[in-house]
Design a protein around this motif. Sequence first.
Motif, PDB file in Angstrom:
ATOM      1  N   LEU A   1       5.590 -43.302 -30.199  1.00  0.00           N
ATOM      2  CA  LEU A   1       6.410 -44.077 -31.288  1.00  0.00           C
ATOM      3  C   LEU A   1       5.929 -44.159 -32.560  1.00  0.00           C
ATOM      4  O   LEU A   1       4.613 -44.161 -32.799  1.00  0.00           O
ATOM      5  N   PRO A   2       6.920 -43.909 -33.731  1.00  0.00           N
ATOM      6  CA  PRO A   2       6.382 -43.918 -34.928  1.00  0.00           C
ATOM      7  C   PRO A   2       5.790 -45.453 -35.191  1.00  0.00           C
ATOM      8  O   PRO A   2       6.060 -46.268 -34.501  1.00  0.00           O
ATOM      9  N   PRO A   3       4.885 -45.689 -36.230  1.00  0.00           N
ATOM     10  CA  PRO A   3       4.335 -46.673 -36.620  1.00  0.00           C
ATOM     11  C   PRO A   3       5.459 -47.911 -36.477  1.00  0.00           C
ATOM     12  O   PRO A   3       6.526 -47.789 -37.083  1.00  0.00           O
ATOM     13  N   GLY A   4       5.223 -49.191 -36.209  1.00  0.00           N
ATOM     14  CA  GLY A   4       6.053 -50.210 -36.064  1.00  0.00           C
ATOM     15  C   GLY A   4       6.607 -50.449 -34.951  1.00  0.00           C
ATOM     16  O   GLY A   4       7.157 -51.255 -34.240  1.00  0.00           O
ATOM     17  N   GLY A   5       6.801 -48.922 -34.178  1.00  0.00           N
ATOM     18  CA  GLY A   5       7.231 -49.036 -32.591  1.00  0.00           C
ATOM     19  C   GLY A   5       8.715 -49.247 -32.305  1.00  0.00           C
ATOM     20  O   GLY A   5       9.182 -49.339 -31.287  1.00  0.00           O
ATOM     21  N   HIS A   6       9.573 -49.308 -33.424  1.00  0.00           N
ATOM     22  CA  HIS A   6      11.136 -49.122 -33.351  1.00  0.00           C
ATOM     23  C   HIS A   6      11.618 -48.017 -34.226  1.00  0.00           C
ATOM     24  O   HIS A   6      11.751 -48.262 -35.108  1.00  0.00           O
ATOM     25  N   PRO A   7      11.842 -47.136 -33.494  1.00  0.00           N
ATOM     26  CA  PRO A   7      12.256 -45.706 -34.233  1.00  0.00           C
ATOM     27  C   PRO A   7      13.800 -45.782 -34.442  1.00  0.00           C
ATOM     28  O   PRO A   7      14.557 -46.439 -33.643  1.00  0.00           O
ATOM     29  N   GLU A   8      14.178 -45.126 -35.834  1.00  0.00           N
ATOM     30  CA  GLU A   8      15.423 -44.998 -36.055  1.00  0.00           C
ATOM     31  C   GLU A   8      16.344 -44.006 -34.830  1.00  0.00           C
ATOM     32  O   GLU A   8      15.774 -43.015 -34.616  1.00  0.00           O
ATOM     33  N   LEU A   9      17.551 -44.396 -34.615  1.00  0.00           N
ATOM     34  CA  LEU A   9      18.345 -43.531 -33.761  1.00  0.00           C
ATOM     35  C   LEU A   9      18.720 -42.510 -34.621  1.00  0.00           C
ATOM     36  O   LEU A   9      19.079 -41.400 -33.992  1.00  0.00           O
ATOM     37  N   ALA A  10      18.829 -42.655 -35.832  1.00  0.00           N
ATOM     38  CA  ALA A  10      19.272 -41.692 -36.877  1.00  0.00           C
ATOM     39  C   ALA A  10      20.320 -40.680 -36.275  1.00  0.00           C
ATOM     40  O   ALA A  10      19.907 -39.619 -35.705  1.00  0.00           O
TER      41      ALA A  10
ATOM     42  N   LEU B   1      19.470 -49.102 -34.454  1.00  0.00           N
ATOM     43  CA  LEU B   1      20.661 -48.380 -34.663  1.00  0.00           C
ATOM     44  C   LEU B   1      20.689 -48.284 -36.211  1.00  0.00           C
ATOM     45  O   LEU B   1      20.400 -48.943 -37.041  1.00  0.00           O
ATOM     46  N   ASP B   2      21.382 -47.117 -36.639  1.00  0.00           N
ATOM     47  CA  ASP B   2      21.959 -46.807 -38.231  1.00  0.00           C
ATOM     48  C   ASP B   2      22.440 -48.006 -38.679  1.00  0.00           C
ATOM     49  O   ASP B   2      23.467 -48.444 -37.786  1.00  0.00           O
ATOM     50  N   LEU B   3      22.417 -48.369 -40.020  1.00  0.00           N
ATOM     51  CA  LEU B   3      23.278 -49.231 -40.602  1.00  0.00           C
ATOM     52  C   LEU B   3      24.713 -48.633 -40.571  1.00  0.00           C
ATOM     53  O   LEU B   3      25.022 -47.709 -40.759  1.00  0.00           O
ATOM     54  N   SER B   4      25.569 -49.528 -39.978  1.00  0.00           N
ATOM     55  CA  SER B   4      27.055 -49.165 -39.569  1.00  0.00           C
ATOM     56  C   SER B   4      28.014 -50.385 -40.066  1.00  0.00           C
ATOM     57  O   SER B   4      28.147 -51.233 -39.575  1.00  0.00           O
ATOM     58  N   LEU B   5      28.615 -49.909 -41.204  1.00  0.00           N
ATOM     59  CA  LEU B   5      29.641 -50.917 -41.596  1.00  0.00           C
ATOM     60  C   LEU B   5      30.775 -50.235 -42.237  1.00  0.00           C
ATOM     61  O   LEU B   5      31.126 -49.093 -41.786  1.00  0.00           O
ATOM     62  N   LEU B   6      31.860 -51.005 -42.678  1.00  0.00           N
ATOM     63  CA  LEU B   6      32.873 -50.250 -43.368  1.00  0.00           C
ATOM     64  C   LEU B   6      32.502 -49.397 -44.625  1.00  0.00           C
ATOM     65  O   LEU B   6      31.590 -49.951 -45.473  1.00  0.00           O
ATOM     66  N   GLN B   7      32.929 -48.261 -44.663  1.00  0.00           N
ATOM     67  CA  GLN B   7      32.339 -47.344 -45.533  1.00  0.00           C
ATOM     68  C   GLN B   7      31.018 -47.076 -45.497  1.00  0.00           C
ATOM     69  O   GLN B   7      30.227 -47.188 -46.739  1.00  0.00           O
ATOM     70  N   THR B   8      30.306 -47.056 -44.589  1.00  0.00           N
ATOM     71  CA  THR B   8      28.818 -46.861 -44.485  1.00  0.00           C
ATOM     72  C   THR B   8      28.252 -45.719 -45.358  1.00  0.00           C
ATOM     73  O   THR B   8      27.337 -45.720 -46.074  1.00  0.00           O
ATOM     74  N   ASP B   9      29.100 -44.479 -45.568  1.00  0.00           N
ATOM     75  CA  ASP B   9      28.685 -43.728 -46.281  1.00  0.00           C
ATOM     76  C   ASP B   9      28.390 -43.872 -47.938  1.00  0.00           C
ATOM     77  O   ASP B   9      27.417 -43.542 -48.499  1.00  0.00           O
ATOM     78  N   LYS B  10      29.198 -44.830 -48.320  1.00  0.00           N
ATOM     79  CA  LYS B  10      29.026 -45.241 -49.747  1.00  0.00           C
ATOM     80  C   LYS B  10      27.651 -45.952 -50.053  1.00  0.00           C
ATOM     81  O   LYS B  10      26.985 -45.784 -50.879  1.00  0.00           O
ATOM     82  N   TYR B  11      27.335 -46.706 -48.808  1.00  0.00           N
ATOM     83  CA  TYR B  11      25.753 -47.368 -49.055  1.00  0.00           C
ATOM     84  C   TYR B  11      24.845 -46.442 -48.911  1.00  0.00           C
ATOM     85  O   TYR B  11      23.764 -46.329 -49.285  1.00  0.00           O
ATOM     86  N   GLU B  12      24.891 -45.636 -47.845  1.00  0.00           N
ATOM     87  CA  GLU B  12      23.983 -44.466 -47.579  1.00  0.00           C
ATOM     88  C   GLU B  12      23.940 -43.574 -48.817  1.00  0.00           C
ATOM     89  O   GLU B  12      22.762 -43.342 -49.240  1.00  0.00           O
TER      90      GLU B  12
ATOM     91  N   GLU C   1      23.928 -56.567 -32.593  1.00  0.00           N
ATOM     92  CA  GLU C   1      23.736 -55.551 -31.743  1.00  0.00           C
ATOM     93  C   GLU C   1      22.239 -55.528 -31.362  1.00  0.00           C
ATOM     94  O   GLU C   1      21.518 -55.913 -32.328  1.00  0.00           O
ATOM     95  N   SER C   2      21.778 -55.222 -30.209  1.00  0.00           N
ATOM     96  CA  SER C   2      20.450 -55.400 -29.773  1.00  0.00           C
ATOM     97  C   SER C   2      19.204 -54.548 -30.600  1.00  0.00           C
ATOM     98  O   SER C   2      18.274 -54.771 -30.761  1.00  0.00           O
ATOM     99  N   GLY C   3      20.162 -53.220 -31.074  1.00  0.00           N
ATOM    100  CA  GLY C   3      19.172 -52.395 -31.890  1.00  0.00           C
ATOM    101  C   GLY C   3      19.405 -52.611 -33.230  1.00  0.00           C
ATOM    102  O   GLY C   3      18.841 -51.875 -34.188  1.00  0.00           O
ATOM    103  N   ALA C   4      20.152 -53.736 -33.898  1.00  0.00           N
ATOM    104  CA  ALA C   4      20.184 -53.688 -35.240  1.00  0.00           C
ATOM    105  C   ALA C   4      18.857 -54.071 -35.901  1.00  0.00           C
ATOM    106  O   ALA C   4      18.360 -53.316 -36.869  1.00  0.00           O
ATOM    107  N   TYR C   5      18.110 -54.988 -35.520  1.00  0.00           N
ATOM    108  CA  TYR C   5      16.603 -55.485 -35.996  1.00  0.00           C
ATOM    109  C   TYR C   5      15.614 -55.512 -34.907  1.00  0.00           C
ATOM    110  O   TYR C   5      16.106 -56.142 -33.688  1.00  0.00           O
ATOM    111  N   PRO C   6      14.724 -55.275 -35.183  1.00  0.00           N
ATOM    112  CA  PRO C   6      13.496 -55.444 -33.984  1.00  0.00           C
ATOM    113  C   PRO C   6      13.413 -56.944 -33.604  1.00  0.00           C
ATOM    114  O   PRO C   6      13.697 -57.631 -34.378  1.00  0.00           O
ATOM    115  N   LYS C   7      13.406 -56.802 -32.311  1.00  0.00           N
ATOM    116  CA  LYS C   7      13.309 -58.300 -31.916  1.00  0.00           C
ATOM    117  C   LYS C   7      11.724 -58.780 -31.632  1.00  0.00           C
ATOM    118  O   LYS C   7      10.860 -57.808 -31.003  1.00  0.00           O
ATOM    119  N   ILE C   8      11.362 -59.812 -32.238  1.00  0.00           N
ATOM    120  CA  ILE C   8      10.060 -60.045 -32.193  1.00  0.00           C
ATOM    121  C   ILE C   8       9.535 -60.943 -31.178  1.00  0.00           C
ATOM    122  O   ILE C   8      10.167 -61.793 -30.564  1.00  0.00           O
TER     123      ILE C   8
END
Lengths: 482, 279
Positions: free
Chosen positions: A329-338, A415-426, A475-482
């Motif tokens: 797993l990448p450092p941090g242990g919570h990989p991006e679903l990308a 999970l990737d950030l997912s909002l309304l008009q996500t692409d604008k933020y990205e 969502e369970s994958g939005a932020y790492p659960k400590i």
Amino acid sequence: MINRRDFGKISLVASLATTMGRPAWAASAADTAVKAAQQYKGRTITIVWEAGLQSLDPTHFSGPKWKELTGMDVKVVEVATAEMFTKIMQDYKSGAGAYDALNVIPAWMPDLAQAGALEVLDPYVEKYGYAPELQTIAPTYRDNQMKVGGKIYGFPDDGDVFLMYYRRDLFEDPAVQKAFKEKTGKDLAVPKTWADFDVVGAGLTDILKDKGIYGASFFRQPPYAMYMFEERFRNEGGKFFDADTMKAAINSDVGVKVFTAMRNENNFMPPGVEQFGFVENLATFLQGQSAMTISWPPYGRWAEGYGTDQEALNWVPKTTIAGKVGYALPPGGHPELAAGFALSISSTSKNKDAAYLFIQWLNSEDVSRQRVQLPYTLRDPFRDAHYADPGYLALWPNAKDYLAALKQASQTGLLDLSLLQTDKYEEVLRQAISKLWAGDDPKTILDAAAAQWNDITQKIGVDKQKMVYAAWAAESGAYPKI
Amino acid sequence: MKGAPFHRRKETKLVVRYLIATFLVVIFVFPIYWLFAISFKTPGEIFAVPPVWYPKSIQFNNYAVLFKDGDAKTVGNSLVLSSVSTFFAMIFGTVAAYSLARFKTGGENLGVWIISQRMMPPVAIAFPIFLFYVWLGWVDTYIGLIILYTAFSLPYVIWMMRGYIEEIPLELEESALIDGCNRWEVLWRVVFPMARSGLFATAVFTFVFSWNDFLFALVLTRTEVTTYTVQVTHYFGGQSNFWSKIAAMSVLGTIPVFITVATLQRYLVRGISMGAVKG
């Protein structure tokens, strides 16, 4: 190395294993879909698929097989990734109804669902008895990439996730270990934190640079680095927004720390790494010029030479490191679903049932098991059964380690950030990363980016976006659960 | 004795000029060379560090794949769309231009109004056209794109051809009329031959405009009439970049324009000069 005939045998064994493992009374979701679809014999369904390698799945494998089983034709509209969202929305807005089934990047789902472009799949799932098999999709994908507002809009169909690939032979080389210990005072080990990564990467570059090997290389072009930032930012404790005010928080201390570290790390990576895309970084790793990298699952397969003798993969540089690769797993242990892909139905389709049956069949345990092993496409394991598949486990000597790492990632992925008009933020993030590589001050860049995010949120409507963000953050994958 | 240094100075100047010219040629030609070189390279050579400056052996596999997978068909689509639309644009445009030049149809300003259509950003009307085409059932059809390219090329053809036609002495046409020709015959027997260079120059540019179109081809095609410009984008994936296919397809896409321009270069230079004089 596996050839097409061997692959056929493996698929057959896999199919038999699946069939034998199921109670005799239960028809598989694939069988159900085929039987129900036979009434649509002679029809053509049109599916939007990412152009390039991905589309070889429906054009060379699943499309012809579906035709053979049901008599239905599958027309594949190949679209470059960057154009997929626009093409889908364009078709929906015009009411053309040209597309029946869709490949949708899960981060787009809220936008597409709210616009009304996607068909709600719950009634079909119930009608064709697909619920039990949906539950065997790996948790991260099932829980994060399937629903919007509690309704099913797509079937997660691609286990995209970042893994760390490293040169096992170098990490296990006593001479390298000794030199590293002398240099850093630490034992050489695959880094589990980004602080460790910096020490290991810089140390290995110092030790191995004379041999033409760098401690690490990453893809750094903004569209890729954006995902790496999203992952690392959250692993380090960052939050994208203040949940109460919806003010952007990417310019927090964590954001600045991550941005600063990302730029500093380029110093121990190959020259020109800022311009590395997927393929350039792949070439660097496969040619043995970097000791560590992070990328999507195909790196792991191609590093072992799996499928790279196929014509469709003749553009993949010849691997020089087969048998020498480790997975973690990448450092941090919570990989991006990308990114990833989910299968959906267009709300304007004129063949909804037929199209649904096709995607149920594609996504089913039996068929997806074969598809994720196709050497020439990019569908990655995404079901519990895929990680334990005997055929897959036998594809190369350390495939079990690869699948074990993927399975781990499938439980902790972000999970990737997912909002309304996500692409604008990205897009703001992509531009920020360009500025970072150009040498601008990280804090200044992120302050400007946060201001732009706030503008976008204002235009969309703070309350409206706040609801979408709250649903995403829950969502369970939005932020790492400590 | 005085002549020698002067002669040497002249020679030095010449050498410097040649050096600068050679340098500029290398700068401009190198990207084209690199494109061709990649199209013949093996994957290993494409990603080699340091770069492989020329392929070790000429292999046509990158091209063979395009034909085998049917991707090369998109060059054929571009060829059909560009050729047919150029043909129609030249016919209609030249007739319209003749009318503007000789009969002052629409007054003095109609020509300016027509050319002003070219100044409209295509992206501003791409979606309305898409909606209209959905209604007509013309999305992803040859007829749809041919009509669109013809319509888009017409202002340019009319504007250019009006200039060329105005250059032709009126007396020649009057003589032909006196000899019994009607207007169509005057066009065919006098105007077309006299404006031949302008016709070819305009046709070449019209062809190239259609050939290079990406936006409309992207919006208005799906699978049947995909053009080569859109096809090239299919080789860029999130997890794959087919550099060899990109290079080979780009070479295939360059060749027809290269041949057209090379074949008609004589007329092209003359036609452009005529246009330049006319302003």
